[in-house]
Design an enzyme around this catalytic site. Structure first.
Site, short mmCIF file in Angstrom:
data_model
loop_
_atom_site.label_atom_id
_atom_site.label_comp_id
_atom_site.label_asym_id
_atom_site.label_seq_id
_atom_site.Cartn_x
_atom_site.Cartn_y
_atom_site.Cartn_z
NE ARG A 143 -3.35 2.20 2.86
CZ ARG A 143 -4.91 2.35 2.46
NH1 ARG A 143 -5.49 1.70 1.62
NH2 ARG A 143 -5.44 3.51 2.66
CG HIS A 170 -8.09 0.82 -3.78
ND1 HIS A 170 -7.62 -0.15 -2.96
CD2 HIS A 170 -8.72 1.72 -2.63
CE1 HIS A 170 -7.79 -0.06 -1.74
NE2 HIS A 170 -8.49 0.76 -1.59
CD GLN A 173 -13.14 -0.21 -1.40
OE1 GLN A 173 -12.09 -0.11 -0.39
NE2 GLN A 173 -14.19 -0.82 -1.34
CG ASP A 265 -12.27 7.89 -2.30
OD1 ASP A 265 -12.67 7.95 -1.25
OD2 ASP A 265 -11.36 8.07 -3.12
CB CYS A 305 -13.45 3.22 -0.72
SG CYS A 305 -12.52 4.53 -0.68
NE ARG A 333 -10.38 -3.45 0.69
CZ ARG A 333 -9.60 -2.55 1.06
NH1 ARG A 333 -9.99 -1.10 1.22
NH2 ARG A 333 -8.36 -2.74 1.22
#
Length: 355
Positions: A143, A170, A173, A265, A305, A333
């Site tokens: 990450r 991503h 996700q 987001d 998210c 997730r």
């Protein structure tokens, strides 16, 4: 049960799973794991460009079965003796907890490795770290900020590398999001997702994923904040093949019109803090609120998210309202990442009779 026949198996929330018998689950889980493992074993998950639609469907299906296994206390230690190295250059709640818990539930172990405490933080080449870690662990999740760094690590590593988030993509996700939409809508084909806000890693990954799953994707951003143009062109190519719609616009109302899913987001992602004031001003007309949601279908669902900034990208009454499925989304997730871990890291022993 067909890949997309989720009716009666998983419903809203985490408590609606209906046990179907351990023997039946064992057969379905073996078949689903094999369908994904034969394609994904030893591979990296850096983005969706090099993964076909059928393989993505198989991953989502495997995630659903792993969720059922976990909810019905069916043993699924598919990664017994395996270790995942988790490199974090960005702070995390959901990514760290879900990967660590996921490895535990699969019978393996996860190592939390803050990037600032690795030798890469003192100048060691990524290539050296990748080769050394490949001698110690069975897979690596990263990450970080730059997609190029993850790709360089993957090029030099000899174990699967999973993109846990970069500034550009991503994918983990999005697999969780696909599972969540499938649970709530009963299908993916023909579902229209309206993404409103910053054309960031989520927008890019939605454009890569949606056409391959037979979904329509519309992205609405302020001018100058759109998704990567190369990703848009890739999405349009796959949309022609699948007969789906790709729309990139500056008009949020046009994007949301008759949408099944409204997605947003944060407007200020990690790394964008220096331009926070400018971003808040430029994005002011892109808040997901009751007025905008009125353009969507009556049974739309809202997704985010997380973490969320109530009163900025989304109004409190929307994110905390009856259409919101953000916590189902966050829970998934865990199950989607377990599917990726099992598909890429399991070995032949995972297909034995003890499954």
């Amino acid at each position: 049960m067909a890949v997309w026949d989720m009716n009666g198996a998983v419903g809203r929330g985490s408590s609606a799973v209906v046990p179907l018998g351990s023997n039946y689950l064992s057969v379905r889980l073996q078949n689903a794991l094999w369908a994904s493992h034969r394609v994904m074993a030893g591979r990296d998950l850096l983005h969706f460009s090099d993964i076909g639609g059928e393989d993505l469907r198989n991953l989502v299906h495997l995630a659903g079965l792993l969720k059922e296994a976990q909810k019905t206390h069916f043993t699924h230690t598919l990664l017994a003796g395996k270790t995942l190295g988790m490199i974090f250059d960005k702070s995390s709640t959901r990514t760290r907890v879900s990967f660590e818990v996921g490895m535990l539930q699969l019978g393996g172990h996860a190592l939390f490795l803050p990037g600032s405490q690795l030798q890469t933080g003192r100048g060691e080449p990524i290539s050296d770290t990748a080769q050394v870690m490949s001698r110690y662990v069975d897979g690596v999740m990263i990450r970080t900020y730059r997609q190029a760094d993850v790709e360089e690590f993957a090029d030099c590593a000899t174990v699967p590398v999973i993109n846990g988030l970069t500034d550009e993509f991503h994918p983990c996700q999005l697999l969780a999001d696909a599972l969540t939409i499938l649970e709530h809508k009963g299908r993916l084909e023909g579902v229209t997702v309206a993404y409103v806000g910053d054309g960031n890693n989520l927008a890019n990954s939605w454009l890569q994923l949606a056409p391959k799953l037979g979904m329509n994707i519309r992205v609405a951003t302020p001018a100058g904040y759109g998704p990567l143009q190369a990703v848009v062109e890739e999405a349009k190519f796959h949309a022609v093949q699948s007969g789906t719609q790709v729309l990139v616009t500056t008009d949020p109302e046009r994007a949301v019109a008759d949408a099944d899913v409204i997605y947003t987001d944060t407007w200020v992602s990690m790394g964008d803090e220096a331009e926070a004031e400018e971003r808040l001003e430029r994005f002011a007309g892109y808040q997901v609120n009751a007025e905008l949601c009125a353009y969507a279908k009556a049974d739309y669902v809202f997704m985010h998210c997380l973490p969320a900034h109530r009163g900025e990208e989304v109004a409190p009454e929307i994110i905390d309202g009856s259409h919101s499925i953000i916590f189902d989304q966050a829970e998934n997730r865990l199950h989607a990442q377990k599917a990726v871990l099992a598909a890429t890291m399991a070995d032949a022993g995972a297909f034995g009779e003890d499954l």
